[in-house]
Every structure is written in structure tokens, then in C-alpha cells.
Design a protein around this motif. Structure first.
Motif, PDB file in Angstrom:
ATOM      1  N   SER A  12      18.604  23.747 -11.368  1.00  0.00           N
ATOM      2  CA  SER A  12      19.986  23.814 -10.897  1.00  0.00           C
ATOM      3  C   SER A  12      20.627  25.129 -11.310  1.00  0.00           C
ATOM      4  CB  SER A  12      20.794  22.656 -11.487  1.00  0.00           C
ATOM      5  OG  SER A  12      20.203  21.438 -11.173  1.00  0.00           O
ATOM      6  N   TYR A  13      20.392  25.544 -12.553  1.00  0.00           N
ATOM      7  CA  TYR A  13      20.989  26.784 -13.052  1.00  0.00           C
ATOM      8  C   TYR A  13      20.487  27.973 -12.248  1.00  0.00           C
ATOM      9  CZ  TYR A  13      21.940  30.775 -16.031  1.00  0.00           C
ATOM     10  OH  TYR A  13      22.348  32.004 -16.504  1.00  0.00           O
ATOM     11  N   MET A  14      19.162  28.025 -12.051  1.00  0.00           N
ATOM     12  CA  MET A  14      18.578  29.141 -11.313  1.00  0.00           C
ATOM     13  C   MET A  14      19.124  29.189  -9.897  1.00  0.00           C
ATOM     14  SD  MET A  14      14.634  28.870 -12.569  1.00  0.00           S
ATOM     15  CE  MET A  14      14.092  30.126 -11.414  1.00  0.00           C
ATOM     16  N   ALA A  15      19.180  28.014  -9.255  1.00  0.00           N
ATOM     17  CA  ALA A  15      19.657  27.977  -7.879  1.00  0.00           C
ATOM     18  C   ALA A  15      21.113  28.411  -7.776  1.00  0.00           C
ATOM     19  CB  ALA A  15      19.486  26.575  -7.316  1.00  0.00           C
ATOM     20  N   SER A  16      21.923  27.979  -8.723  1.00  0.00           N
ATOM     21  CA  SER A  16      23.343  28.297  -8.665  1.00  0.00           C
ATOM     22  C   SER A  16      23.600  29.791  -8.810  1.00  0.00           C
ATOM     23  CB  SER A  16      24.092  27.535  -9.774  1.00  0.00           C
ATOM     24  OG  SER A  16      23.732  28.023 -11.048  1.00  0.00           O
ATOM     25  N   ARG A  28       8.495  19.602  -5.172  1.00  0.00           N
ATOM     26  CA  ARG A  28       7.177  19.016  -5.400  1.00  0.00           C
ATOM     27  C   ARG A  28       7.156  17.494  -5.303  1.00  0.00           C
ATOM     28  NH1 ARG A  28       2.771  22.447  -5.239  1.00  0.00           N
ATOM     29  NH2 ARG A  28       3.972  24.260  -4.592  1.00  0.00           N
ATOM     30  N   ASP A  29       8.247  16.834  -5.578  1.00  0.00           N
ATOM     31  CA  ASP A  29       8.305  15.386  -5.366  1.00  0.00           C
ATOM     32  C   ASP A  29       9.751  14.918  -5.347  1.00  0.00           C
ATOM     33  OD1 ASP A  29       9.153  14.940  -8.019  1.00  0.00           O
ATOM     34  OD2 ASP A  29       7.118  14.708  -8.736  1.00  0.00           O
ATOM     35  N   ASP A  30       9.927  13.668  -5.004  1.00  0.00           N
ATOM     36  CA  ASP A  30      11.251  13.056  -4.868  1.00  0.00           C
ATOM     37  C   ASP A  30      11.663  12.476  -6.217  1.00  0.00           C
ATOM     38  OD1 ASP A  30      13.484  12.339  -3.512  1.00  0.00           O
ATOM     39  OD2 ASP A  30      12.545  10.817  -2.256  1.00  0.00           O
ATOM     40  N   TRP A  31      11.806  13.339  -7.227  1.00  0.00           N
ATOM     41  CA  TRP A  31      11.916  12.895  -8.615  1.00  0.00           C
ATOM     42  C   TRP A  31      13.207  12.146  -8.918  1.00  0.00           C
ATOM     43  CZ3 TRP A  31      15.977  15.136 -11.211  1.00  0.00           C
ATOM     44  CH2 TRP A  31      16.500  16.317 -10.660  1.00  0.00           C
ATOM     45  N   GLU A  32      14.320  12.552  -8.294  1.00  0.00           N
ATOM     46  CA  GLU A  32      15.576  11.835  -8.590  1.00  0.00           C
ATOM     47  C   GLU A  32      15.496  10.393  -8.117  1.00  0.00           C
ATOM     48  OE1 GLU A  32      15.292  14.348  -6.234  1.00  0.00           O
ATOM     49  OE2 GLU A  32      17.208  15.400  -6.118  1.00  0.00           O
ATOM     50  N   GLU A  33      14.978  10.206  -6.891  1.00  0.00           N
ATOM     51  CA  GLU A  33      14.872   8.860  -6.332  1.00  0.00           C
ATOM     52  C   GLU A  33      13.902   8.011  -7.150  1.00  0.00           C
ATOM     53  OE1 GLU A  33      16.258   5.981  -4.002  1.00  0.00           O
ATOM     54  OE2 GLU A  33      16.926   8.070  -3.938  1.00  0.00           O
ATOM     55  N   ARG A  49      22.183  10.242 -10.053  1.00  0.00           N
ATOM     56  CA  ARG A  49      22.945  10.320  -8.805  1.00  0.00           C
ATOM     57  C   ARG A  49      23.628  11.679  -8.698  1.00  0.00           C
ATOM     58  NH1 ARG A  49      24.967   4.877  -9.989  1.00  0.00           N
ATOM     59  NH2 ARG A  49      23.768   3.337  -8.778  1.00  0.00           N
ATOM     60  N   PHE A  50      24.117  12.167  -9.854  1.00  0.00           N
ATOM     61  CA  PHE A  50      24.720  13.507  -9.874  1.00  0.00           C
ATOM     62  C   PHE A  50      23.674  14.566  -9.530  1.00  0.00           C
ATOM     63  CE2 PHE A  50      25.201  17.402 -12.433  1.00  0.00           C
ATOM     64  CZ  PHE A  50      26.327  17.938 -11.816  1.00  0.00           C
ATOM     65  N   TYR A  51      22.486  14.468 -10.142  1.00  0.00           N
ATOM     66  CA  TYR A  51      21.419  15.415  -9.827  1.00  0.00           C
ATOM     67  C   TYR A  51      21.103  15.395  -8.332  1.00  0.00           C
ATOM     68  CZ  TYR A  51      20.174  16.122 -14.770  1.00  0.00           C
ATOM     69  OH  TYR A  51      20.175  16.457 -16.091  1.00  0.00           O
ATOM     70  N   LYS A  52      21.061  14.197  -7.758  1.00  0.00           N
ATOM     71  CA  LYS A  52      20.708  14.084  -6.349  1.00  0.00           C
ATOM     72  C   LYS A  52      21.763  14.760  -5.475  1.00  0.00           C
ATOM     73  CE  LYS A  52      18.915  10.836  -2.967  1.00  0.00           C
ATOM     74  NZ  LYS A  52      18.424   9.469  -2.735  1.00  0.00           N
TER      75      LYS A  52
END
Length: 304
Positions: A12-16, A28-33, A49-52
Motif C-alpha cells: 500500500s505504501y509503495m503504491a501510494s 499473486r492471490d486473493d489474500w484479503e478475501e 475490509r479496509f485493506y480490500k
């Protein structure tokens, strides 16, 4: 930006930091779900849910997304991503490859295996969601009830469940048939796979595996090994194996089904020979890691 499972804060930090640039996201996978389905803890559910929601925003603002299986492509599109491209895992097809008859015989001799032995192999983490105990119990039925005394199972790898599976092997009096080889260098793993007859991937019944394309499947295939996989119905791996005729798929954690397909593999050598050829060809054509990397590099150059 690569978003690996288990490291959402870093991703998240890198993307932001690069929202204003052309951002490519690797999922690589649906890790939050997966976490939301596994936990009942309210605080954990709120956090994920926040991460998602956060990653939904990242997906929607990315230039394009790459991911590793067809199901993940569809799921990410459903989360608002404009463009998602399939860049699957693969295998080093020069390292993982079939061996000549003489090479196979020499490798088998070094492992204490006979030429007439029919050898199943598992290579990977010996963890809780790989149910190697199901394979061991199926092997017991074949050895004790069907008198198939030349069956062997090699387990390559380490993990939290290794002691449990070793104890199970001893209780079932299968120490002459099941060998735990521990962790091995990759070049040695490649040699061992090439001298075996059938790879196994015994997943549990977690729906997360619907989108699984395990790397070990491609390494087995590159080695000319057909695969038995236990996995939830409708998964990408089940479709890949069935459509390309490179092995057998069964429902997870079903000892009877595992016993049946292991016996089928043992008894139908002609079919198995064709599966070996199919598996190697599939790895060369679609899951050659070097070829996939070159194609991805060209994809990035085209967008630069």
C-alpha cells in the motif's frame, strides 16, 4: 508494484507513492478475501475490509495489472480494474526436464529405488493445507489391500507438519514405502522429479485454491511428470489438468478418490506415457519461465 500476500502495508505504501505515474500492479492471490473467509475476529475482519477497499482503489488507478491465473483475472476486473493481463507462474524447463533411461536408473539407484518401483512424489512445503496424510492413507490401502508392494512415495521439503506425517507413516507401518527426504537444493529436486512416475499436489478444501496455479504443477510438468491434484471443483488447476490431459483431479481430503486415481495411474501405463508427453509439451509451450519473462518484458516495453 508487486503486492505479495502477507505484506499489504508495504504494498500500500509503495503504491501510494506512485499514483501519479504509470503503475503496474502484480497480484499473486486473493489474500484479503482468504483472511475474511477464515477469521471470525471482528477487529481482523474490519482491518481486512479496509485493506480490500484500499486495494480496490489501487487496482482502479493502476495503468494495468498482471496476475497469475484466469480466475484472478476475472476477480480483479470485478473489483474495478480497467485492464488485467495474465502472466502465469512457470518453470525453468532447462533445469526441470525428463532424463534418459540410464540417467533415471542412476538417480533411482542413488535413492535406493528399484527400476520396478512405481514412485509418487510430493515436492514443496510440508504444511497444513497440503494434506499429505491423505496420500499416505491412500497408499496404505493400495499396499495392504491391493498388494501393490512396489509403490513408493517421496516427500521433498520441510514444514510444520513433517513430524505429524512421519509419525503417521510409522503407525501405518509404511516406512518401507514412504521416504521423507527433507529440504533439497533445486538442482537435486529436479533430478529426483525426473526419476519418478507421478507428482501429487494434495490441497485441502479451502476455496482460496479456486484460483491456484501452483508452481510445483509446472515443475512436475516440465519434468515430464503427470500430476494428481486434490482441489475444489471448478478450480483453474483442475481445468488445466483435465483439459490438457496431464493427470487426474480429485475432490480434496477424499481418501477413497485418491486411492482410486493412484491405482488408475499405476495400472494404465499407456495412458500415463501419453500424459508424460502432454505435460512436457504444455510446459514448453505455455509455462516456460524464460519465455514468460521475455513476453512480460516486451509487454512493458510496448507500454513505455
Amino acid at each position: 508494484v508487486s503486492v505479495p500476500p502477507g505484506e499489504p502495508c508495504i504494498g500500500s505504501y509503495m503504491a501510494s507513492r506512485i499514483f501519479n505515474k504509470r503503475m503496474v500492479v502484480d497480484v499473486r492471490d486473493d489474500w484479503e478475501e482468504a483472511v475474511l473467509k477464515r477469521t471470525r475476529r471482528m477487529l481482523t475482519r474490519r482491518l481486512y475490509r479496509f485493506y480490500k477497499m484500499l486495494f480496490n482503489t489501487i487496482f482502479q488507478r493502476s495503468y494495468f495489472i498482471i496476475t497469475v491465473s484466469p480466475t484472478l483475472v476475472q476477480r480483479i476486473k470485478e473489483r474495478g480494474a480497467k485492464e488485467v493481463r495474465l502472466v502465469p507462474n512457470g518453470a525453468d524447463v532447462t533445469l526441470f526436464r525428463p532424463k534418459s533411461s540410464n540417467e533415471r536408473a542412476n538417480i533411482r539407484e542413488s535413492l535406493g529405488l528399484r527400476e520396478e518401483d512405481f514412485v509418487f512424489v510430493y515436492a514443496g512445503m510440508v504444511g497444513s493445507y497440503y494434506r499429505i496424510d491423505v496420500v499416505i492413507k491412500a497408499l496404505q490401502r493400495l499396499v495392504r489391500e491391493q498388494r501393490l508392494s512396489n509403490l513408493k512415495l517421496l516427500v521433498i521439503g520441510v514444514g510444520d507438519n513433517a513430524r505429524e506425517y512421519l509419525d503417521l507413516t510409522r503407525r501405518l507401518r509404511l516406512t518401507d514405502h514412504v521416504r521423507f527426504l527433507g529440504e533439497k537444493p533445486r538442482d537435486e529436486v529436479a533430478k529426483i522429479l525426473a526419476c519418478c512416475d507421478m507428482g501429487v499436489i494434495p490441497y485441502d478444501d479451502d476455496p482460496l485454491w479456486l484460483s491456484a496455479y501452483p508452481t510445483k504443477l509446472f515443475e512436475y510438468s516440465a519434468s515430464g511428470l503427470p500430476t494428481i491434484i486434490s482441489i475444489v471443483k471448478g478450480s483453474d488447476s483442475e481445468k488445466l489438468i483435465d483439459e490438457n490431459k496431464i493427470g487426474f483431479s480429485v475432490e480434496p481430503m477424499k481418501i477413497e478418490q485418491m486411492t482410486e486415481v493412484m491405482a488408475r495411474a499405476y495400472n494404465d501405463r499407456k495412458r500415463l506415457k501419453q500424459m508424460r508427453l502432454n505435460a512436457r509439451q504444455l510446459a514448453l509451450e505455455k509455462f516456460n519461465r524464460e519465455k514468460i519473462a521475455r513476453e512480460f518484458a516486451e509487454m512493458l516495453r510496448a507500454e513505455s
